[in-house]
Design a protein around this motif. Sequence first.
Motif, short mmCIF file in Angstrom:
data_model
loop_
_atom_site.label_atom_id
_atom_site.label_comp_id
_atom_site.label_asym_id
_atom_site.label_seq_id
_atom_site.Cartn_x
_atom_site.Cartn_y
_atom_site.Cartn_z
N LYS A 42 9.24 -11.00 8.37
CA LYS A 42 8.52 -10.27 7.33
C LYS A 42 7.07 -10.06 7.75
CE LYS A 42 10.09 -9.85 3.48
NZ LYS A 42 10.80 -8.68 2.85
N GLY A 43 6.37 -9.21 6.99
CA GLY A 43 4.95 -9.04 7.23
C GLY A 43 4.14 -10.18 6.63
N LEU A 44 2.84 -10.06 6.67
CA LEU A 44 1.95 -11.10 6.14
C LEU A 44 1.64 -10.82 4.68
CD1 LEU A 44 1.51 -11.24 9.31
CD2 LEU A 44 -0.75 -12.16 8.75
N GLN A 45 1.69 -11.87 3.88
CA GLN A 45 1.39 -11.76 2.46
C GLN A 45 0.12 -12.55 2.16
OE1 GLN A 45 4.26 -13.65 -0.11
NE2 GLN A 45 3.50 -12.63 -1.94
N LEU A 46 -0.79 -11.95 1.41
CA LEU A 46 -2.03 -12.63 1.06
C LEU A 46 -1.77 -13.75 0.07
CD1 LEU A 46 -5.18 -12.60 1.24
CD2 LEU A 46 -5.14 -11.14 -0.79
N CYS B 23 3.62 4.50 9.61
CA CYS B 23 3.19 3.60 8.55
C CYS B 23 2.60 4.44 7.43
CB CYS B 23 2.15 2.63 9.09
SG CYS B 23 1.41 1.54 7.85
N VAL B 24 3.00 4.14 6.21
CA VAL B 24 2.50 4.86 5.03
C VAL B 24 2.05 3.84 3.99
CG1 VAL B 24 3.09 6.44 3.17
CG2 VAL B 24 4.03 6.81 5.44
N GLN B 25 0.87 4.09 3.40
CA GLN B 25 0.41 3.24 2.29
C GLN B 25 0.19 4.11 1.06
OE1 GLN B 25 -2.97 3.49 1.11
NE2 GLN B 25 -3.96 4.59 2.80
N ALA B 92 -1.27 -2.42 8.63
CA ALA B 92 -1.98 -2.94 7.46
C ALA B 92 -2.95 -1.89 6.95
CB ALA B 92 -2.72 -4.23 7.80
N SER B 93 -3.33 -2.04 5.68
CA SER B 93 -4.35 -1.17 5.12
C SER B 93 -5.29 -1.98 4.25
CB SER B 93 -3.72 -0.03 4.30
OG SER B 93 -3.15 -0.53 3.10
N SER B 94 -6.49 -1.48 4.06
CA SER B 94 -7.44 -2.13 3.15
C SER B 94 -8.27 -1.09 2.44
CB SER B 94 -8.33 -3.13 3.88
OG SER B 94 -9.27 -2.47 4.70
N LEU B 95 -8.89 -1.54 1.34
CA LEU B 95 -9.47 -0.61 0.39
C LEU B 95 -10.67 0.14 0.95
CD1 LEU B 95 -9.28 0.49 -2.44
CD2 LEU B 95 -10.73 -1.38 -3.21
N GLN B 101 -12.61 -7.33 1.55
CA GLN B 101 -11.38 -6.69 1.14
C GLN B 101 -10.22 -7.18 2.00
OE1 GLN B 101 -11.10 -4.87 -1.51
NE2 GLN B 101 -13.29 -5.02 -1.89
N PRO B 102 -9.21 -7.76 1.40
CA PRO B 102 -8.06 -8.22 2.20
C PRO B 102 -7.28 -7.04 2.74
CG PRO B 102 -7.58 -8.41 -0.12
CD PRO B 102 -9.01 -7.99 -0.03
N GLN B 103 -6.59 -7.26 3.83
CA GLN B 103 -5.67 -6.27 4.34
C GLN B 103 -4.28 -6.54 3.77
OE1 GLN B 103 -5.88 -5.90 8.63
NE2 GLN B 103 -8.12 -5.80 8.58
N HIS B 104 -3.55 -5.47 3.54
CA HIS B 104 -2.20 -5.55 3.01
C HIS B 104 -1.24 -5.07 4.10
CE1 HIS B 104 -3.72 -6.18 -1.11
NE2 HIS B 104 -4.72 -5.43 -0.67
N PHE B 105 -0.21 -5.87 4.36
CA PHE B 105 0.65 -5.64 5.51
C PHE B 105 2.01 -5.09 5.13
CE2 PHE B 105 -1.52 -7.54 9.16
CZ PHE B 105 -2.56 -8.18 8.53
N GLY B 106 2.57 -4.28 6.03
CA GLY B 106 3.97 -3.90 5.95
C GLY B 106 4.86 -5.01 6.47
#
Lengths: 114, 114
Positions: A42-46, B23-25, B92-95, B101-106
């Motif tokens: 899986k990916g990384l979860q905060l 990758c799409v966010q 990953a993406s961030s705001l 700002q945390p990064q959010h991962f696929g």
Amino acid sequence: AQSVTQLDSHVSVSEGTPVLLRCNYSSSYSPSLFWYVQHPNKGLQLLLKYTSAATLVKGINGFEAEFKKSETSFHLTKPSAHMSDAAEYFCVVSNSGGYNKLIFGAGTRLAVHP
Amino acid sequence: DVKVTQSSRYLVKRTGEKVFLECVQDMDHENMFWYRQDPGLGLRLIYFSYDVKMKEKGDIPEGYSVSREKKERFSLILESASTNQTSMYLCASSLRVGGNQPQHFGDGTRLSIL
């Protein structure tokens, strides 16, 4: 330069006992710090983030971390381990110099035994 | 909740092929990132983008390129795949720009080059 050191590559606990995952950081700036969890394939979860507000940060799934500037530490704890906590955990510091680049620790693999 | 979607969970390609990872966010994030994750080496940043058509090299850009024609989509391109590019790739993406700002991962793409 910023860096992160996770002091244990593997931690093994019994279900229902406390969890401690240790992290030290180095930063020239007032750091932003994060803990992420990664379950297999899986990916990384905060899990949680510290951004210079309260030094004790509460996250998801009962985890919390305490920012200690004098010790340059940001250890992750949980009072009682659950089997579903078995995963790899990453301590991360943000490059506050720009573009929100993250610097990752090498990871700690947590095993939880019945 | 932020959703970062990587188009493939598993991909097998041959040496010399041109490979596209998509990758799409869905949260209108300005920043997007590509990492590779290898055992013992942790996460390493390949490229990142802080705006449409803007890109910056990360720590290991050699052998890769990226494309960001729309804000929500960030593509990683292996121009001529080689066996040493077999790895887990995480987007990953961030705001926004800034350190807190945390990064959010696929969930990652496990790529095998034969």
